[in-house]
Design a protein around this motif. Sequence first.
Motif, PDB file in Angstrom:
ATOM      1  N   MET A   1       0.852  -1.191   0.000  1.00  6.69           N
ATOM      2  CA  MET A   1       0.000   0.000   0.000  1.00  6.69           C
ATOM      3  C   MET A   1       0.885   1.238   0.000  1.00  6.69           C
ATOM      4  N   SER A   2       0.567   2.220  -0.795  1.00  6.94           N
ATOM      5  CA  SER A   2       1.349   3.439  -0.846  1.00  6.94           C
ATOM      6  C   SER A   2       1.048   4.289   0.382  1.00  6.94           C
ATOM      7  N   THR A   3       2.001   5.146   0.744  1.00  2.21           N
ATOM      8  CA  THR A   3       1.828   6.011   1.888  1.00  2.21           C
ATOM      9  C   THR A   3       2.055   7.458   1.484  1.00  2.21           C
ATOM     10  N   GLU A   4       1.476   8.356   2.247  1.00  2.00           N
ATOM     11  CA  GLU A   4       1.699   9.782   2.058  1.00  2.00           C
ATOM     12  C   GLU A   4       2.649  10.245   3.147  1.00  2.00           C
ATOM     13  N   VAL A   5       3.791  10.820   2.749  1.00  2.00           N
ATOM     14  CA  VAL A   5       4.830  11.175   3.709  1.00  2.00           C
ATOM     15  C   VAL A   5       5.136  12.663   3.629  1.00  2.00           C
ATOM     16  N   GLN A   6       5.250  13.304   4.785  1.00  2.00           N
ATOM     17  CA  GLN A   6       5.718  14.678   4.889  1.00  2.00           C
ATOM     18  C   GLN A   6       6.983  14.668   5.744  1.00  2.00           C
ATOM     19  N   LEU A   7       8.005  15.380   5.287  1.00  2.00           N
ATOM     20  CA  LEU A   7       9.280  15.407   6.002  1.00  2.00           C
ATOM     21  C   LEU A   7       9.727  16.850   6.162  1.00  2.00           C
ATOM     22  N   ALA A   8       9.958  17.271   7.391  1.00  2.00           N
ATOM     23  CA  ALA A   8      10.422  18.634   7.681  1.00  2.00           C
ATOM     24  C   ALA A   8      11.804  18.533   8.318  1.00  2.00           C
ATOM     25  N   GLY A  22      21.330  15.570  13.295  1.00  2.00           N
ATOM     26  CA  GLY A  22      20.243  16.195  12.559  1.00  2.00           C
ATOM     27  C   GLY A  22      18.921  15.963  13.252  1.00  2.00           C
ATOM     28  N   MET A  23      17.896  16.634  12.760  1.00  2.00           N
ATOM     29  CA  MET A  23      16.573  16.534  13.352  1.00  2.00           C
ATOM     30  C   MET A  23      15.534  16.707  12.255  1.00  2.00           C
ATOM     31  N   VAL A  24      14.513  15.845  12.271  1.00  3.66           N
ATOM     32  CA  VAL A  24      13.462  15.924  11.266  1.00  3.66           C
ATOM     33  C   VAL A  24      12.105  15.729  11.914  1.00  3.66           C
ATOM     34  N   GLY A  25      11.080  16.306  11.282  1.00  2.00           N
ATOM     35  CA  GLY A  25       9.707  16.025  11.633  1.00  2.00           C
ATOM     36  C   GLY A  25       9.126  15.114  10.559  1.00  2.00           C
ATOM     37  N   LEU A  26       8.392  14.104  10.981  1.00  2.00           N
ATOM     38  CA  LEU A  26       7.865  13.116  10.036  1.00  2.00           C
ATOM     39  C   LEU A  26       6.376  12.918  10.258  1.00  2.00           C
ATOM     40  N   ALA A  27       5.610  13.006   9.170  1.00  2.76           N
ATOM     41  CA  ALA A  27       4.189  12.691   9.190  1.00  2.76           C
ATOM     42  C   ALA A  27       3.924  11.671   8.096  1.00  2.76           C
ATOM     43  N   GLU A  28       3.250  10.599   8.452  1.00  2.00           N
ATOM     44  CA  GLU A  28       3.025   9.529   7.480  1.00  2.00           C
ATOM     45  C   GLU A  28       1.644   8.928   7.664  1.00  2.00           C
ATOM     46  N   GLU A  29       0.909   8.835   6.556  1.00  2.00           N
ATOM     47  CA  GLU A  29      -0.379   8.156   6.554  1.00  2.00           C
ATOM     48  C   GLU A  29      -0.144   6.733   6.067  1.00  2.00           C
ATOM     49  N   ALA A  30      -0.186   5.798   6.979  1.00  2.00           N
ATOM     50  CA  ALA A  30       0.212   4.423   6.664  1.00  2.00           C
ATOM     51  C   ALA A  30      -0.957   3.485   6.432  1.00  2.00           C
ATOM     52  N   GLY A  31      -2.171   3.999   6.421  1.00  2.00           N
ATOM     53  CA  GLY A  31      -3.315   3.136   6.156  1.00  2.00           C
ATOM     54  C   GLY A  31      -3.444   2.032   7.189  1.00  2.00           C
ATOM     55  N   SER A  32      -3.614   0.799   6.721  1.00  2.00           N
ATOM     56  CA  SER A  32      -3.832  -0.319   7.636  1.00  2.00           C
ATOM     57  C   SER A  32      -2.534  -0.872   8.198  1.00  2.00           C
ATOM     58  N   GLY A  33      -1.393  -0.460   7.680  1.00  2.00           N
ATOM     59  CA  GLY A  33      -0.134  -0.930   8.259  1.00  2.00           C
ATOM     60  C   GLY A  33       0.978  -1.063   7.232  1.00  2.00           C
ATOM     61  N   ILE A  34       2.147  -0.582   7.593  1.00  2.00           N
ATOM     62  CA  ILE A  34       3.328  -0.690   6.744  1.00  2.00           C
ATOM     63  C   ILE A  34       4.475  -1.252   7.578  1.00  2.00           C
ATOM     64  N   SER A  87      -2.172   7.204  11.300  1.00  2.00           N
ATOM     65  CA  SER A  87      -1.477   8.486  11.154  1.00  2.00           C
ATOM     66  C   SER A  87      -0.299   8.519  12.119  1.00  2.00           C
ATOM     67  N   TYR A  88       0.910   8.404  11.579  1.00  2.00           N
ATOM     68  CA  TYR A  88       2.114   8.382  12.400  1.00  2.00           C
ATOM     69  C   TYR A  88       2.765   9.755  12.357  1.00  2.00           C
ATOM     70  N   ARG A  89       3.050  10.335  13.522  1.00  2.00           N
ATOM     71  CA  ARG A  89       3.644  11.662  13.628  1.00  2.00           C
ATOM     72  C   ARG A  89       4.773  11.606  14.652  1.00  2.00           C
ATOM     73  N   CYS A  90       5.921  12.166  14.308  1.00  2.00           N
ATOM     74  CA  CYS A  90       7.014  12.169  15.272  1.00  2.00           C
ATOM     75  C   CYS A  90       8.062  13.210  14.901  1.00  2.00           C
ATOM     76  N   VAL A  91       8.869  13.569  15.895  1.00  2.00           N
ATOM     77  CA  VAL A  91      10.110  14.290  15.672  1.00  2.00           C
ATOM     78  C   VAL A  91      11.237  13.312  15.974  1.00  2.00           C
ATOM     79  N   GLN A  92      12.165  13.166  15.039  1.00  2.00           N
ATOM     80  CA  GLN A  92      13.295  12.263  15.223  1.00  2.00           C
ATOM     81  C   GLN A  92      14.570  13.087  15.384  1.00  2.00           C
ATOM     82  N   VAL A  93      15.278  12.828  16.472  1.00  2.00           N
ATOM     83  CA  VAL A  93      16.555  13.487  16.744  1.00  2.00           C
ATOM     84  C   VAL A  93      17.650  12.445  16.597  1.00  2.00           C
ATOM     85  N   TYR A  94      18.589  12.685  15.690  1.00  2.00           N
ATOM     86  CA  TYR A  94      19.677  11.738  15.455  1.00  2.00           C
ATOM     87  C   TYR A  94      20.882  12.162  16.281  1.00  2.00           C
ATOM     88  N   LEU A  95      21.249  11.324  17.246  1.00  2.00           N
ATOM     89  CA  LEU A  95      22.251  11.656  18.243  1.00  2.00           C
ATOM     90  C   LEU A  95      23.559  10.901  18.030  1.00  2.00           C
TER      91      LEU A  95
END
Length: 278
Positions: A1-8, A22-34, A87-95
């Motif tokens: 299933m395709s997903t809609e991804v936003q990356l900030a 680095g640091m990113v914001g991630l929003a992903e519509e994963a439907g029933s599961g990815i 709907s998966y939403r997170c901020v990822q900090v790479y340390l």
Amino acid sequence: MSTEVQLARHAVHPALRGLVVGMVGLAEEAGSGIRRRQPAGSVLPLVLSFGTPIEVDAPSEGTGAGIYGSFLAGPMSGFVDTTIAGSYRCVQVYLTPSGVSRLVGQPAREAAGRVIDVADVGPQGRSWSAISERLADTATWHERLALVEAALLARAARTDAAEDDLGEWMWGQLARSGGRASIAGLVEQTGFSHRHVVARFRRHTGMTPKGAAGVIRFERASNDLGSRSLAEVADRHGYADQSHLTRDFQRRAGESPAAFRAARRPTPATALGQSSGS
């Protein structure tokens, strides 16, 4: 299933260099599961989630299977499979290892091979949990990333520099060389015994110098796939031959280089829009 991804993406503040890659914001519509496979990497993600939880399988060379909102992934030599749904939403900090110790309050050696719920991460766990909750009520990615950055800066201002200059120095040498620096040569430069250097490096990073070099080399090689032949990638990154490269990908990514490339496996370098050539 395709997903809609936003990356900030968010540039690293000068005061956090050496601690945050680095640091990113991630929003992903994963439907029933990815389901995805996260390969080994040289940076340690602090994931502050405010969407649906993520399911993490036991790492191929570690522990920590479970369902998480926010979590820290420690140093790992192998891969881990994850599943997201809805709907998966997170901020990822790479340390960096120093960043984990100073900014999260969890020594990298104690996080090695583990996935840890953020509430259980050192003395700062509760404060990071509270920040995760605040992210849901923050309107824009700019504001969310600024909120996390402010917390990182405040923590950095309250803590001392690297707990082990030797471990920090050796980590930097391995990273700059793409994992190809001679460990024996680095040990000789320190003036200490091999056993002493390995013990101090492991306390600082959670890995041996050889283990860290292998992960860094794999990461750099993975970013070269597609731009060079496998034989060229193997030679450029210090593998004995193409078969050696393939065996290392099986260990660290759970699949062949060709399968890895075809699946476009996500890495911190791609998330951050960086190239990590040696």
